[in-house]
Scaffold this active site. Sequence first.
Site, PDB file in Angstrom:
ATOM      1  N   PRO A   1       9.884  -4.767  -0.572  1.00 14.22           N
ATOM      2  CA  PRO A   1      10.974  -4.423   0.349  1.00 14.22           C
ATOM      3  C   PRO A   1      10.464  -4.209   1.773  1.00 14.22           C
ATOM      4  O   PRO A   1       9.354  -3.718   1.991  1.00 14.22           O
ATOM      5  CB  PRO A   1      11.546  -3.129  -0.229  1.00 14.22           C
ATOM      6  CG  PRO A   1      11.111  -3.111  -1.655  1.00 14.22           C
ATOM      7  CD  PRO A   1       9.791  -3.815  -1.690  1.00 14.22           C
TER       8      PRO A   1
ATOM      9  N   ASP B   1      -0.892  -1.285  11.013  1.00  9.25           N
ATOM     10  CA  ASP B   1      -1.281  -1.257   9.601  1.00  9.25           C
ATOM     11  C   ASP B   1      -2.051  -2.502   9.175  1.00  9.25           C
ATOM     12  O   ASP B   1      -2.697  -2.502   8.125  1.00  9.25           O
ATOM     13  CB  ASP B   1      -0.036  -1.154   8.705  1.00  9.25           C
ATOM     14  CG  ASP B   1       0.571   0.237   8.701  1.00  9.25           C
ATOM     15  OD1 ASP B   1       0.004   1.144   9.340  1.00  9.25           O
ATOM     16  OD2 ASP B   1       1.624   0.419   8.066  1.00  9.25           O
TER      17      ASP B   1
ATOM     18  N   LYS C   1       0.856  -1.184   0.000  1.00  7.95           N
ATOM     19  CA  LYS C   1       0.000   0.000   0.000  1.00  7.95           C
ATOM     20  C   LYS C   1       0.894   1.237   0.000  1.00  7.95           C
ATOM     21  O   LYS C   1       2.077   1.178   0.348  1.00  7.95           O
ATOM     22  CB  LYS C   1      -0.954   0.014   1.205  1.00  7.95           C
ATOM     23  CG  LYS C   1      -0.268  -0.003   2.574  1.00  7.95           C
ATOM     24  CD  LYS C   1      -0.045   1.385   3.141  1.00  7.95           C
ATOM     25  CE  LYS C   1       0.597   1.318   4.531  1.00  7.95           C
ATOM     26  NZ  LYS C   1       1.515   2.427   4.788  1.00  7.95           N
TER      27      LYS C   1
ATOM     28  N   ALA D   1      10.015  -0.212   4.237  1.00  7.51           N
ATOM     29  CA  ALA D   1      10.025   0.742   3.125  1.00  7.51           C
ATOM     30  C   ALA D   1       8.788   1.630   3.095  1.00  7.51           C
ATOM     31  O   ALA D   1       8.579   2.375   2.145  1.00  7.51           O
ATOM     32  CB  ALA D   1      10.146  -0.018   1.800  1.00  7.51           C
ATOM     33  N   GLY D   2       7.928   1.527   4.119  1.00 12.05           N
ATOM     34  CA  GLY D   2       6.709   2.317   4.128  1.00 12.05           C
ATOM     35  C   GLY D   2       5.627   1.770   3.221  1.00 12.05           C
ATOM     36  O   GLY D   2       4.663   2.461   2.905  1.00 12.05           O
TER      37      GLY D   2
END
Length: 262
Positions: A90, A132, A8, A93-94
Amino acid sequence: MISFPNAKINLGLNIVSKREDGFHNIKSCFYPIPWHDCLEVIEAASFSFHSHGLAIPGDTSSNLCIKAYELIKNDHDIPPVEIHLLKNIPMGAGLGGGSADGAFTLRMLNDLFELGLSNLQLETYALKLGSDCPFFIQNQPAIAKGRGEQLDRISLDLSDYHLSIHNPGIHISTKEAYAGVKPKEPLHCIEDIVAKPISAWRDLLVNDFETSIFPNHSEISKLKEEMYEMGAIYASMTGSGSTVFGIFDHKIENAKWNFFEL
């Protein structure tokens, strides 16, 4: 059973206030993107977990796929499983790749063993894995509040656009990301901004972490500038970095970054 956990991006990310529990209240728009891991869960004689692809740092026992199985196993009489994870997204990586893997494991166990758990029940389990994780249960665009677990679904369709995304491989610790951020109420509400045409987002939709991170990592700032130079309608860092994405109204031929149709 096989599934493809997706990443996302954050469309805007405001750090609103510091909480008494040490976390921060945020506000962001979470949007699913077609960058996938591959996850297989099959019934087995004994439990095992195998990862392939990108190397996952840290202790294997802390992997969210394993934790997801343990959460379900504690409350439901399910047999051992064998889990195979092909890691493409990754880490750190946010992009929420690990959160997606954990949430998809919950969903797959629910389907594989016909547990009949509702989305709300699955989201409750997912929150125990991470802030998240609940997003990936329904996996639809949403305004995220609180720690990221309070989700208000929105109608946002970017399917007419293209996404360029690049992770420069720079590790940004949570401590570093928050070091230069001063929590504050945003001038403009994210839900109001994303309801506007994308052409209006550039000056309104901000990721507060950029203020903290860009001065110390000029490579990330330059990457965002390059996206705009290539013709992005909107570009931003996602999460606490270091991944940067650009939204385009046309496909970039021979792009040097990952490129997806949204």
